[in-house]
Design a protein around this motif. Structure first.
Motif, mmCIF file in Angstrom:
data_model
loop_
_atom_site.group_PDB
_atom_site.id
_atom_site.type_symbol
_atom_site.label_atom_id
_atom_site.label_comp_id
_atom_site.label_asym_id
_atom_site.label_seq_id
_atom_site.Cartn_x
_atom_site.Cartn_y
_atom_site.Cartn_z
ATOM 1 N N ASN A 45 0.989 -0.558 -0.189
ATOM 2 C CA ASN A 45 0.161 -0.292 0.143
ATOM 3 C C ASN A 45 0.731 1.014 0.004
ATOM 4 O O ASN A 45 2.175 1.038 -0.168
ATOM 5 C CB ASN A 45 -1.123 -0.019 0.929
ATOM 6 C CG ASN A 45 -0.007 0.033 2.579
ATOM 7 O OD1 ASN A 45 0.583 0.544 2.594
ATOM 8 N ND2 ASN A 45 -0.698 -1.068 3.306
ATOM 9 N N ARG A 46 0.354 2.357 -0.061
ATOM 10 C CA ARG A 46 0.702 3.383 -0.036
ATOM 11 C C ARG A 46 1.812 3.820 0.952
ATOM 12 O O ARG A 46 2.581 4.200 0.649
ATOM 13 C CB ARG A 46 0.011 4.772 -0.242
ATOM 14 C CG ARG A 46 0.410 6.426 0.142
ATOM 15 C CD ARG A 46 0.671 6.814 -1.294
ATOM 16 N NE ARG A 46 1.630 8.214 -0.925
ATOM 17 C CZ ARG A 46 1.261 9.345 -0.582
ATOM 18 N NH1 ARG A 46 0.189 9.584 -0.855
ATOM 19 N NH2 ARG A 46 2.638 10.239 -0.347
ATOM 20 N N SER A 301 -9.740 5.117 -8.152
ATOM 21 C CA SER A 301 -8.902 4.302 -7.949
ATOM 22 C C SER A 301 -8.236 5.176 -6.661
ATOM 23 O O SER A 301 -7.268 4.816 -5.480
ATOM 24 C CB SER A 301 -7.867 3.420 -8.903
ATOM 25 O OG SER A 301 -8.381 2.901 -9.661
ATOM 26 N N LYS A 303 -9.243 6.914 -5.173
ATOM 27 C CA LYS A 303 -9.714 7.588 -3.057
ATOM 28 C C LYS A 303 -9.904 6.612 -3.068
ATOM 29 O O LYS A 303 -9.810 6.540 -1.300
ATOM 30 C CB LYS A 303 -11.370 7.321 -4.017
ATOM 31 C CG LYS A 303 -11.308 8.801 -4.593
ATOM 32 C CD LYS A 303 -13.234 9.411 -5.547
ATOM 33 C CE LYS A 303 -13.312 10.326 -5.938
ATOM 34 N NZ LYS A 303 -14.279 9.995 -6.371
ATOM 35 N N ASP A 304 -8.993 5.853 -2.885
ATOM 36 C CA ASP A 304 -8.902 3.957 -2.143
ATOM 37 C C ASP A 304 -8.192 4.330 -1.009
ATOM 38 O O ASP A 304 -6.928 5.178 -1.558
ATOM 39 C CB ASP A 304 -8.684 2.822 -3.174
ATOM 40 C CG ASP A 304 -8.203 1.907 -2.427
ATOM 41 O OD1 ASP A 304 -8.082 1.577 -1.313
ATOM 42 O OD2 ASP A 304 -7.791 1.198 -3.065
ATOM 43 N N THR A 305 -8.236 4.456 -0.050
ATOM 44 C CA THR A 305 -7.366 4.491 1.666
ATOM 45 C C THR A 305 -6.217 4.146 1.560
ATOM 46 O O THR A 305 -5.365 4.458 1.592
ATOM 47 C CB THR A 305 -8.217 4.577 2.584
ATOM 48 O OG1 THR A 305 -8.758 3.047 2.688
ATOM 49 C CG2 THR A 305 -8.940 5.480 2.990
ATOM 50 N N ALA A 306 -6.001 2.441 0.845
ATOM 51 C CA ALA A 306 -4.273 2.415 1.343
ATOM 52 C C ALA A 306 -3.685 2.426 0.289
ATOM 53 O O ALA A 306 -2.515 3.161 -0.041
ATOM 54 C CB ALA A 306 -5.141 0.617 -0.175
ATOM 55 N N TRP A 307 -4.613 3.689 -1.443
ATOM 56 C CA TRP A 307 -3.209 4.165 -2.585
ATOM 57 C C TRP A 307 -3.705 5.723 -2.677
ATOM 58 O O TRP A 307 -3.145 6.151 -3.602
ATOM 59 C CB TRP A 307 -3.808 3.352 -3.854
ATOM 60 C CG TRP A 307 -3.473 2.140 -3.793
ATOM 61 C CD1 TRP A 307 -4.190 1.680 -3.807
ATOM 62 C CD2 TRP A 307 -2.015 1.090 -3.412
ATOM 63 N NE1 TRP A 307 -4.001 -0.024 -3.604
ATOM 64 C CE2 TRP A 307 -2.189 0.301 -3.366
ATOM 65 C CE3 TRP A 307 -0.589 1.805 -3.844
ATOM 66 C CZ2 TRP A 307 -1.763 -0.591 -3.859
ATOM 67 C CZ3 TRP A 307 0.426 0.863 -3.463
ATOM 68 C CH2 TRP A 307 -0.193 -0.218 -3.788
ATOM 69 N N THR A 308 -4.364 6.404 -1.501
ATOM 70 C CA THR A 308 -4.828 8.277 -1.662
ATOM 71 C C THR A 308 -3.048 8.386 -1.748
ATOM 72 O O THR A 308 -2.219 8.642 -0.941
ATOM 73 C CB THR A 308 -5.814 8.158 -0.645
ATOM 74 O OG1 THR A 308 -5.592 9.766 -0.896
ATOM 75 C CG2 THR A 308 -4.702 8.202 1.329
ATOM 76 N N GLY A 309 -3.344 9.995 -2.839
ATOM 77 C CA GLY A 309 -2.336 10.292 -2.892
ATOM 78 C C GLY A 309 -1.069 10.639 -4.125
ATOM 79 O O GLY A 309 -0.780 11.180 -3.638
#
Lengths: 349, 367
Positions: A45-46, A301, A303-309
């Protein structure tokens, strides 16, 4: 030495060259280090990405790769997408480049391929599992919309182009008004029309699928631009051609369809290629009206919290994909142009 | 059947089919409206809007009507389009001159940039600038100080605000005077080339205006900037996105126009002793402009239409405000879309007429 003289030969040239080198030094190394040097290719993830290194987080693209190309088209059914694309490519190449039986290839491309592809992608018969258009997405959707709108716009364009050149005032004015209306309004407004107006214009109870609405309005919109390109082609055909055909005893319909139109279409190829490239890029607009094309899927995609920003990574990837697709179309277009620059059967110049 | 009868028959068939289609649509619309309990009419334009428009150049308040919202968002659309037209023309000219400069590095860079810009979607570029560049800027306290009182951060670009009594009048009068002089140049009997006389006058006027104004630069005080004017990131993204995309197409048009001028013109100008720069400014560019007008017109019309892409980043332009907010609130799909499409068709028509007029005036006079 030759290069040095070319770059620093005169005072003005030297100043420009130094400025450009400074610009490169300022922009290129940071970009390379972001995109490659410090990039992270594998992470869950991010947060894991940021922990691993400071550069681009390409792991995000890897994790979403299938989504970006097929949307949520069921994994077990993706062979249908591949087969559909293969059919299109085979018949497209056959129709364009076969020396003999081009008519059959063309007929296949215009009749067989659309029907076969619609059955393959939609499903529901021949034991194929139905896949609702809501599940279509990613680059596949851009390609589907481009081909449907392009294919549908050519007959519309031909009809409107002849209409605008007609000697009957009613037909001429009607075609002119239609062409200028669709060319005068922005595509996004047209897509909104499809979204909110089309259901009102159809009988009560007729429900039109979201994708079909976008396809209808984009086809008509592209048809108006196609009409102007083909009209340019019609104007480019020497009037001696139609005069000769009439002298041979052909009636007006034969003159237009068998003599003028084929030559006009050949002259229109560069314009049609331009329309195709613009259309392909503009299919991204459907993401604003609730369809998930490649750009819509990327935005979703993010907006997915695992990959935000990770906007930079997502959009750079999408840009590269679009760039490569356009890069294929443009040289393909010049191949076509060369291929059709001499009439089939005539001595090659 | 005679030819005349044939012509009449064909036209009658087309007219009847068209009328039948229109009638079919009209019936469906009236049925659908009746079922939904809606009526048709533009009276809703006078009812209270009740929503905020975050960026507005003319007065706006939540108590204003939908009609006023149309005016405010229309001004926003034209504002973004006007700025983009200026910026894209300047960028396009720069890229074209880089390509024609004869310097390998400059020409190669310009060519690469043009290819990248032309072969990626415009919407993608706008969204990239907004989400990947402007939204990734630092917070207020870590603002980039660009010098000259300019600050850039995630909230937008802060620029110094001008105040005072005379500066706006001097600016306005200078702009009007220069515009009038440019249009009426020949008619008031001026012989000097206007491109040499008017820009210095314009710059002098603006500099005088700048000195008479009191400048209020933005300064970080506590949690916000005091003073200055904030340009929101939505405005920056739509203007930059539209300008950069269109500039690549304008650059190609300019290049084609300049290359379209016969080499003999350059040779003749140089042999008369004009420098390379003056040859370009006095001989090549004025002639290239003539070839350039038609393609440039369609690029400017594209810019006006492209500002609707602001809907993707919530720039409050006409489509975003009318076809989204107002339509959702009032449910008046037909009326709202009629108004929006009407505005675009009208703007298109006026622009084409103006550019055609200019084209006509600039066209080569036959002798």
């Amino acid at each position: 030495m030759k290069i040095l003289r070319a770059l620093f030969g005169s005072r003005g040239n030297a100043i420009i060259s130094l400025l450009m080198i400074a610009l490169f030094a300022w922009v290129v190394p940071p970009f390379i280090s972001w995109a490659f040097g410090h990039a992270v290719w594998d992470a869950v993830n991010r947060a894991a990405c940021s922990a691993a290194d400071t550069g681009a987080c390409w792991a995000f693209i890897k994790a979403r790769f299938a989504l970006f190309f097929y949307g949520v088209y069921p994994e077990g059914e993706r062979w249908r997408v591949h087969l559909g694309l293969a059919l299109l490519v085979v018949f497209g190449v056959g129709a364009l480049f076969s020396q003999r039986r081009r008519g059959w290839w063309l007929l296949g491309l215009m009749v067989l391929v659309p029907i076969a592809d619609a059955i393959l992608l939609v499903g529901g018969i021949f034991g194929l599992r139905p896949v609702p258009t809501n599940d279509w997405g990613g680059l596949m959707l851009n390609v589907v919309i481009s081909f449907v709108a392009l294919g549908g716009s050519i007959p519309i364009g031909i009809a409107l182009a002849f209409g605008r050149r007609s000697k009957f005032p009613v037909i001429r004015y009607l075609s002119t008004v239609l062409i200028e209306f669709w060319r005068g309004v922005p595509l996004l407004a047209v897509l909104f029309m499809g979204l909110v107006l089309l259901p009102l214009f159809l009988p009560n109870g007729v429900n039109v699928d979201n994708l079909v609405r976008a396809l209808i309005v984009m086809t008509i919109f592209t048809g108006a631009y196609m009409a102007e390109t083909i009209r340019g082609g019609l104007q480019g055909v020497d009037s001696g051609q139609s005069e000769a055909a009439r002298a041979l005893g052909m009636h007006e319909g034969q003159v237009n369809l068998l003599i003028v139109l084929p030559q006009a279409l050949r002259l229109s190829i560069p314009g049609i290629i331009n329309i195709a490239v613009d259309l392909f890029k503009d299919t991204t607009l459907v993401s604003i009206v609730g369809l998930f094309d490649l750009m819509g899927v990327v935005s979703q995609s993010l907006k997915d919290t695992a990959w935000t920003g990770l906007a930079a990574e997502g959009y750079v990837f999408a840009a590269v994909v679009f760039f490569l697709c356009c890069l294929v179309v443009s040289p393909g277009g010049s191949v076509l142009e060369r291929h059709f620059s001499t009439a089939p059967g005539s001595a090659k110049r | 059947m005679t030819t005349r009868q044939k012509a009449l028959t064909w036209q009658a068939v087309v007219a009847v089919v068209t009328a039948a289609i229109l009638l079919f649509f009209a019936r469906n619309v009236s049925d659908n409206l009746a079922i939904r309990g809606l009526s048709f009419g533009f009276a809703f334009l006078w009812s209270k809007a009740g929503f905020d428009i975050p960026f507005h150049l003319v007065e706006w308040d939540v108590n204003f009507s939908y009609g006023r919202a149309l005016w405010v968002s229309g001004v926003n659309t034209l504002f973004a389009a006007a700025i983009s037209i200026v910026v894209s023309s300047a960028l396009g000219l720069t890229l074209a001159l880089m390509r024609l400069s004869g310097n390998l590095l400059a020409a190669g860079t310009a060519r690469t940039l043009i290819e990248i810009i032309r072969n990626t979607p415009q919407l993608l570029q706008i969204v990239f600038i907004y989400f990947a560049v402007l939204q990734a800027l630092p917070q207020l306290r870590q603002s980039y100080n660009l010098g000259a009182g300019l600050f850039l951060n995630v909230r937008g670009l802060y620029v110094p605000a001008a105040s005072g009594t005379a500066w706006d009048w001097i600016t306005g009068l200078t702009l009007i005077a220069v515009a009038l002089a440019a249009v009426l140049w020949r008619r008031i009997g001026m012989q000097l080339p206007r491109l040499l006389v008017l820009p210095p006058i314009l710059i002098t006027g603006l500099v005088i205006a700048g000195f008479t104004a009191t400048w209020d630069p933005p300064a970080l005080k506590g949690f916000n900037f005091a003073g200055g004017v904030r340009i929101p990131p939505e405005v920056l993204a739509i203007v930059l996105g539209v300008s950069i995309y269109t500039s690549a197409f304008i650059a190609e048009n300019v290049r084609a126009a300049i290359l379209g001028i016969h080499k003999g013109q350059t040779e003749a100008a140089r042999s008369l002793g004009l420098s390379a720069g003056r040859t370009m400014a006095l001989v090549i560019l004025p002639q290239a402009l003539r070839i350039l007008i038609p393609p440039l017109t369609s690029q400017y019309l594209n810019i006006i239409k492209s500002t609707t892409l602001g809907a993707a980043i919530a720039y409050p332009e006409i489509l975003q405000i009318m076809a989204r907010t107002v339509l959702n609130q009032s449910g008046r799909a037909i009326e709202v879309m009629t108004v929006v499409l009407g505005v675009f068709l009208a703007v298109n028509l006026i622009t084409s007429l103006a550019m055609n007029h200019w084209n006509h005036k600039m066209a080569l006079q036959g002798r």
